[in-house]
Design a protein around this motif. Structure first.
Motif, PDB file in Angstrom:
ATOM      1  N   ALA A 155       5.959  -5.955   7.892  1.00  0.00           N
ATOM      2  CA  ALA A 155       6.698  -7.185   8.200  1.00  0.00           C
ATOM      3  C   ALA A 155       6.847  -7.357   9.703  1.00  0.00           C
ATOM      4  CB  ALA A 155       8.063  -7.154   7.527  1.00  0.00           C
ATOM      5  N   ALA A 156       7.135  -6.277  10.403  1.00  0.00           N
ATOM      6  CA  ALA A 156       7.280  -6.346  11.860  1.00  0.00           C
ATOM      7  C   ALA A 156       5.959  -6.734  12.518  1.00  0.00           C
ATOM      8  CB  ALA A 156       7.774  -5.005  12.401  1.00  0.00           C
ATOM      9  N   ALA A 158       2.476 -10.820  15.038  1.00  0.00           N
ATOM     10  CA  ALA A 158       1.237 -11.604  14.987  1.00  0.00           C
ATOM     11  C   ALA A 158       1.541 -13.101  15.014  1.00  0.00           C
ATOM     12  CB  ALA A 158       0.431 -11.246  13.733  1.00  0.00           C
ATOM     13  N   THR A 159       2.586 -13.511  14.312  1.00  0.00           N
ATOM     14  CA  THR A 159       2.973 -14.918  14.318  1.00  0.00           C
ATOM     15  C   THR A 159       3.405 -15.339  15.716  1.00  0.00           C
ATOM     16  OG1 THR A 159       3.631 -14.814  12.013  1.00  0.00           O
ATOM     17  CG2 THR A 159       4.553 -16.610  13.314  1.00  0.00           C
ATOM     18  N   ARG A 206      -5.147 -17.132  14.646  1.00  0.00           N
ATOM     19  CA  ARG A 206      -4.340 -16.242  13.810  1.00  0.00           C
ATOM     20  C   ARG A 206      -5.019 -14.874  13.649  1.00  0.00           C
ATOM     21  NH1 ARG A 206       0.805 -15.236  12.096  1.00  0.00           N
ATOM     22  NH2 ARG A 206       0.598 -13.715  10.461  1.00  0.00           N
ATOM     23  N   ALA A 207      -6.323 -14.867  13.423  1.00  0.00           N
ATOM     24  CA  ALA A 207      -7.052 -13.602  13.276  1.00  0.00           C
ATOM     25  C   ALA A 207      -6.999 -12.784  14.563  1.00  0.00           C
ATOM     26  CB  ALA A 207      -8.500 -13.871  12.879  1.00  0.00           C
ATOM     27  N   GLU A 255      -3.506 -11.302  14.847  1.00  0.00           N
ATOM     28  CA  GLU A 255      -3.327 -10.172  13.931  1.00  0.00           C
ATOM     29  C   GLU A 255      -4.005  -8.917  14.460  1.00  0.00           C
ATOM     30  OE1 GLU A 255      -4.659 -11.549  10.113  1.00  0.00           O
ATOM     31  OE2 GLU A 255      -2.840 -12.738   9.784  1.00  0.00           O
ATOM     32  N   GLN A 256      -5.195  -9.068  15.019  1.00  0.00           N
ATOM     33  CA  GLN A 256      -5.898  -7.919  15.589  1.00  0.00           C
ATOM     34  C   GLN A 256      -5.144  -7.356  16.792  1.00  0.00           C
ATOM     35  OE1 GLN A 256      -8.689  -6.170  14.520  1.00  0.00           O
ATOM     36  NE2 GLN A 256      -8.189  -7.360  12.697  1.00  0.00           N
ATOM     37  N   MET A 257      -4.592  -8.232  17.596  1.00  0.00           N
ATOM     38  CA  MET A 257      -3.806  -7.782  18.751  1.00  0.00           C
ATOM     39  C   MET A 257      -2.586  -6.994  18.283  1.00  0.00           C
ATOM     40  SD  MET A 257      -3.991 -11.204  21.116  1.00  0.00           S
ATOM     41  CE  MET A 257      -2.858 -10.623  22.359  1.00  0.00           C
ATOM     42  N   ALA A 258      -1.896  -7.493  17.272  1.00  0.00           N
ATOM     43  CA  ALA A 258      -0.700  -6.813  16.756  1.00  0.00           C
ATOM     44  C   ALA A 258      -1.061  -5.454  16.162  1.00  0.00           C
ATOM     45  CB  ALA A 258       0.002  -7.686  15.724  1.00  0.00           C
ATOM     46  N   GLN A 259      -2.177  -5.375  15.431  1.00  0.00           N
ATOM     47  CA  GLN A 259      -2.601  -4.101  14.840  1.00  0.00           C
ATOM     48  C   GLN A 259      -3.024  -3.093  15.893  1.00  0.00           C
ATOM     49  OE1 GLN A 259      -5.594  -4.906  11.900  1.00  0.00           O
ATOM     50  NE2 GLN A 259      -4.139  -5.859  10.493  1.00  0.00           N
TER      51      GLN A 259
END
Length: 86
Positions: free
Chosen positions: A18-19, A24-25, A58-59, A62-66
């Motif tokens: 969730a974090a 990512a959002t 968005r993709a 998400e990759q940056m957050a991961q």
């Protein structure tokens, strides 16, 4: 040379997921504000590019957050974990 071992974060933890999604959002909104995904004036992809550019942003977010992101996910995770323990 001694090194202190830190526990490996559990990637399956629902709070951590969730974090990461929240980070990512946030990153996606920041990338949009910075102009990533906007149509180019010349030699653009037309309406198709406009429709799918949000998926690309968005993709990327998400990759940056991961990959560790900007540390927001870790702060959010710690806060949610504390709130859960209270």
């Amino acid at each position: 040379m001694q090194t202190s071992l830190q526990p490996v974060p559990d990637r399956q933890d629902p709070l951590r997921k969730a974090a990461q999604q929240l980070e990512a959002t946030f990153l996606a909104e920041m990338l949009k504000s910075a102009g990533l995904g906007e149509s180019r004036e010349s030699f653009g992809g037309g309406s198709g590019e406009d429709q799918f550019s949000t998926f690309l942003v968005r993709a990327q977010a998400e990759q940056m957050a991961q990959a560790g992101g900007i540390g927001l996910a870790e702060s959010l995770y710690n806060s949610m974990k504390e709130a859960q323990n209270d």
